[in-house]
Design a protein around this motif. Structure first.
Motif, PDB file in Angstrom:
ATOM      1  N   THR B 301      18.806  -2.591   0.587  1.00 13.35           N
ATOM      2  CA  THR B 301      19.377  -2.008  -0.633  1.00 13.35           C
ATOM      3  C   THR B 301      18.560  -0.775  -1.029  1.00 13.35           C
ATOM      4  O   THR B 301      17.525  -0.486  -0.438  1.00 13.35           O
ATOM      5  CB  THR B 301      19.353  -3.019  -1.809  1.00 13.35           C
ATOM      6  OG1 THR B 301      17.987  -3.254  -2.161  1.00 13.35           O
ATOM      7  CG2 THR B 301      20.008  -4.338  -1.451  1.00 13.35           C
ATOM      8  N   ALA B 302      19.049  -0.062  -2.044  1.00 15.62           N
ATOM      9  CA  ALA B 302      18.297   1.085  -2.554  1.00 15.62           C
ATOM     10  C   ALA B 302      17.003   0.604  -3.200  1.00 15.62           C
ATOM     11  O   ALA B 302      16.886  -0.555  -3.608  1.00 15.62           O
ATOM     12  CB  ALA B 302      19.150   1.850  -3.564  1.00 15.62           C
ATOM     13  N   GLY B 303      16.028   1.493  -3.302  1.00 17.63           N
ATOM     14  CA  GLY B 303      14.727   1.129  -3.875  1.00 17.63           C
ATOM     15  C   GLY B 303      13.698   0.953  -2.775  1.00 17.63           C
ATOM     16  O   GLY B 303      13.902   1.383  -1.642  1.00 17.63           O
ATOM     17  N   THR B 304      12.580   0.299  -3.150  1.00 17.69           N
ATOM     18  CA  THR B 304      11.581  -0.041  -2.125  1.00 17.69           C
ATOM     19  C   THR B 304      11.101  -1.460  -2.390  1.00 17.69           C
ATOM     20  O   THR B 304      11.429  -2.064  -3.411  1.00 17.69           O
ATOM     21  CB  THR B 304      10.354   0.907  -2.159  1.00 17.69           C
ATOM     22  OG1 THR B 304       9.796   0.890  -3.478  1.00 17.69           O
ATOM     23  CG2 THR B 304      10.715   2.321  -1.762  1.00 17.69           C
ATOM     24  N   GLY B 305      10.303  -2.000  -1.485  1.00 16.22           N
ATOM     25  CA  GLY B 305       9.740  -3.329  -1.659  1.00 16.22           C
ATOM     26  C   GLY B 305      10.459  -4.383  -0.837  1.00 16.22           C
ATOM     27  O   GLY B 305      11.516  -4.131  -0.258  1.00 16.22           O
ATOM     28  N   VAL B 306       9.820  -5.558  -0.793  1.00 14.17           N
ATOM     29  CA  VAL B 306      10.381  -6.713  -0.097  1.00 14.17           C
ATOM     30  C   VAL B 306      10.673  -7.775  -1.151  1.00 14.17           C
ATOM     31  O   VAL B 306       9.831  -8.057  -2.000  1.00 14.17           O
ATOM     32  CB  VAL B 306       9.389  -7.265   0.947  1.00 14.17           C
ATOM     33  CG1 VAL B 306       9.915  -8.549   1.576  1.00 14.17           C
ATOM     34  CG2 VAL B 306       9.090  -6.213   2.007  1.00 14.17           C
ATOM     35  N   SER B 307      11.880  -8.336  -1.128  1.00 19.08           N
ATOM     36  CA  SER B 307      12.259  -9.361  -2.110  1.00 19.08           C
ATOM     37  C   SER B 307      12.951 -10.518  -1.412  1.00 19.08           C
ATOM     38  O   SER B 307      13.442 -10.376  -0.295  1.00 19.08           O
ATOM     39  CB  SER B 307      13.241  -8.789  -3.140  1.00 19.08           C
ATOM     40  OG  SER B 307      12.722  -7.636  -3.733  1.00 19.08           O
ATOM     41  N   ILE B 308      12.979 -11.659  -2.124  1.00 13.46           N
ATOM     42  CA  ILE B 308      13.748 -12.804  -1.649  1.00 13.46           C
ATOM     43  C   ILE B 308      14.832 -13.106  -2.683  1.00 13.46           C
ATOM     44  O   ILE B 308      14.544 -13.215  -3.879  1.00 13.46           O
ATOM     45  CB  ILE B 308      12.834 -14.028  -1.416  1.00 13.46           C
ATOM     46  CG1 ILE B 308      11.863 -13.718  -0.258  1.00 13.46           C
ATOM     47  CG2 ILE B 308      13.662 -15.277  -1.130  1.00 13.46           C
ATOM     48  CD1 ILE B 308      10.854 -14.806   0.031  1.00 13.46           C
ATOM     49  N   ARG B 309      16.078 -13.189  -2.231  1.00 12.63           N
ATOM     50  CA  ARG B 309      17.180 -13.522  -3.131  1.00 12.63           C
ATOM     51  C   ARG B 309      17.304 -15.039  -3.180  1.00 12.63           C
ATOM     52  O   ARG B 309      17.544 -15.688  -2.165  1.00 12.63           O
ATOM     53  CB  ARG B 309      18.489 -12.901  -2.641  1.00 12.63           C
ATOM     54  CG  ARG B 309      19.643 -13.048  -3.637  1.00 12.63           C
ATOM     55  CD  ARG B 309      20.979 -12.606  -3.066  1.00 12.63           C
ATOM     56  NE  ARG B 309      20.958 -11.261  -2.524  1.00 12.63           N
ATOM     57  CZ  ARG B 309      21.097 -10.138  -3.241  1.00 12.63           C
ATOM     58  NH1 ARG B 309      21.261 -10.207  -4.549  1.00 12.63           N
ATOM     59  NH2 ARG B 309      21.071  -8.960  -2.652  1.00 12.63           N
TER      60      ARG B 309
END
Lengths: 349, 349
Positions: B301-309
């Motif tokens: 997705t747009a933006g930066t970083g690593v995430s968990i949904r």
């Protein structure tokens, strides 16, 4: 190839290699070349030449303690294997494995040495790897290309060939002797700074019958060529020509038999090659175009073994014992030097 | 590329690399590929893909103590870098550096492991080197070819892409956890035996936007792809799908948050790649032809970083801290695991 098995180092290589299948696209057999020659695809007229060499014993023993020299040598030991197969260079991969407390300055000097050795040959570091380790060690992998029509290996010497070096030898042994004996303080930093003979290798590949580098010293090299080609290798005793001037000087000061500088297992990365008499003239003409004067050091005759011609006598050299010394002495360089000197003083040259 | 500099390991790489000139015939910049891509000559339509990797920390820490596994891994760590650039294999060079007292049986098992990993991929050991050293370490250099028209690197991910793995992950971390904790006695010998995804890589290179292997674990891999591509990488929390069944089982028994198996620095050598939605269907059809079912694990997705949904929430993962843990813990694997568990228990997933 049973003569190769008399050499202890080769026994370890065989032990490692025996489980591996021969690659169908690999041109050379084991021991036959300084670098592996690989067919890279249909329709491409060059072989890939590739080799890997690790600097670990040289660092652990204190033979190389200057970070610039360590970096320089990492490039040279790998590129010299490519020189011996007449390759054009593509570049070098490196792996720097170091204790956690290594200084920034050490890394700086080390990489300067690698970079300078590459620049000197107009080539490049292509990539690499770094890890933490208990002891410092470096691994390299050099890669290049050889025209298929100009392939040269260690095989092809025959009686009647002339034996050549790219330049006077012996500096590798003398450097090691002084370094291990702690007598190196008077030496200039550039005393030992070998060069991979890439330019010379490209001429050699067009004229010579076989080629190998003197990374392990001249006697080790001719011993291997002798075993692989089953000829006798005869060295002339013209030490004023064969040995580097610094080698003559140090040998005299240290009361060492000068030829012994050819027998140490630490070499100077010249190329050693044989050439048929009928190609000698055109070879020398081609060499002269790059201001290079190849050094004749002996000849190939029928029989086997390594000998030194001194006057009218042919003195056999026990090159099997000389080669196996380093394995038997293990990692004790002083014990190695003591045993080598014993052999040296017992031969009447 | 300043986001790359937040990672301590990259700082050491930059320190080593800064003295080297960029080779004009090298296609990729530093960090952009798992293996170097080299132009090998005019008129030849393939790039040479080449990489070097050393096994030393894994041996010194006791992570790899079985000689067969050590040999197997030497081949896999090197070939996996070639898989990530979609290369066809030419083979492997190895260097075996061992203490003087190493047993014949150890060497035998080690070479069996190397040989088996090569056979499994229909490839070969091309040559190598051996030396004596204080500690056992192995270096490898893998070489292959990539069609110039099918070049894939770590660069090219964009918002809207789907994120994929070649197969379920987490085994690398779980193996390391059990091995370091001394709880490995119940495990079958084949519990951890990763495979370089060469066949899959050749399909990925035709369809995907970027690719990297999970040699350092999934979080490390998506963190690098995130930094290089400056997008946000969002992982689904469907752990039953994403994690290997053995990982789920061990995580439950050990009361570990299951996602943490993606965060350890020891990976499983799957390929991690992103693919545009419009190519997804034809990609999956091509994969099915080799009975391979690629595993969707998230999206870009747009933006930066690593995430968990997780459900409707997007939980950010501090992947910078996770990645720098191994440098900060030095060579103490137990301290590393303790710190990783602290991070794991503090994130609400």
């Amino acid at each position: 190839m049973s003569m190769m098995e008399d050499i202890l180092e080769n026994q370890m290589i065989e032990r490692i290699a025996k489980n591996f299948l021969k690659a169908p696209h690999k041109i050379n057999e084991i021991h036959e070349t300084d670098a592996e020659l690989i067919k890279v695809g249909n329709g491409y007229d060059h072989y890939l030449a590739i080799t890997t060499d690790v600097l670990v014993e040289e660092i652990a023993s204190g033979l190389y303690d200057d970070p610039y020299l360590i970096g320089w040598m990492l490039a040279v030991v790998n590129f010299s294997d490519l020189a011996a197969v007449g390759a054009d260079l593509l570049g070098l991969l490196i792996s720097v494995n170091h204790p956690p407390d290594i200084s920034e300055k050490f890394i700086e000097k080390l990489t300067e040495g690698i970079s300078a050795a590459c620049r000197q040959l107009n080539t490049f570091v292509l990539g690499g790897d770094t890890n933490q380790a208990k002891e410092l060690f470096l691994s390299g992998c050099a890669v290049g290309l050889v025209p298929q029509k100009s392939t040269i290996t260690r095989i092809g010497a025959k009686p009647g060939d002339r034996l050549y070096l790219t330049a006077p030898a012996g500096l590798g042994s003398i450097f090691a002797f002084l370094q291990i004996a702690g007598q190196n303080s008077q030496l200039p930093g550039s005393f030992y700074r070998p060069i991979a003979r890439i330019g010379e290798g490209k001429i050699i590949r067009e004229f010579a019958n076989c080629c190998m580098d003197t990374s392990d010293g001249v006697i080790h090299t001719v011993d291997t060529l002798m075993r692989l080609n089953r000829c006798q290798f005869v060295l002339d005793d013209d030490w004023e020509q064969v040995l580097h001037p610094m080698v003559l000087q140090v040998s005299k000061a240290q009361h060492l038999p000068p030829w012994l500088a050819l027998a140490g297992v630490h070499g100077e990365f010249e190329l050693c090659f044989t050439i048929s008499c009928d190609k000698e003239e055109s070879f020398l003409q081609e060499a002269a175009k790059m201001d290079w004067k190849p050094l004749p050091i002996g000849e190939i005759t029928a029989g086997t073994g390594v000998s030194i011609r001194t006057g009218k006598r042919l003195v056999p050299v026990d090159s099997t014992s000389i080669r196996n010394l380093s394995e038997l002495a293990g990692s004790e360089p002083k014990a190695y030097i003591r045993k080598l000197l014993e052999i040296g003083h017992n031969i009447d040259i």
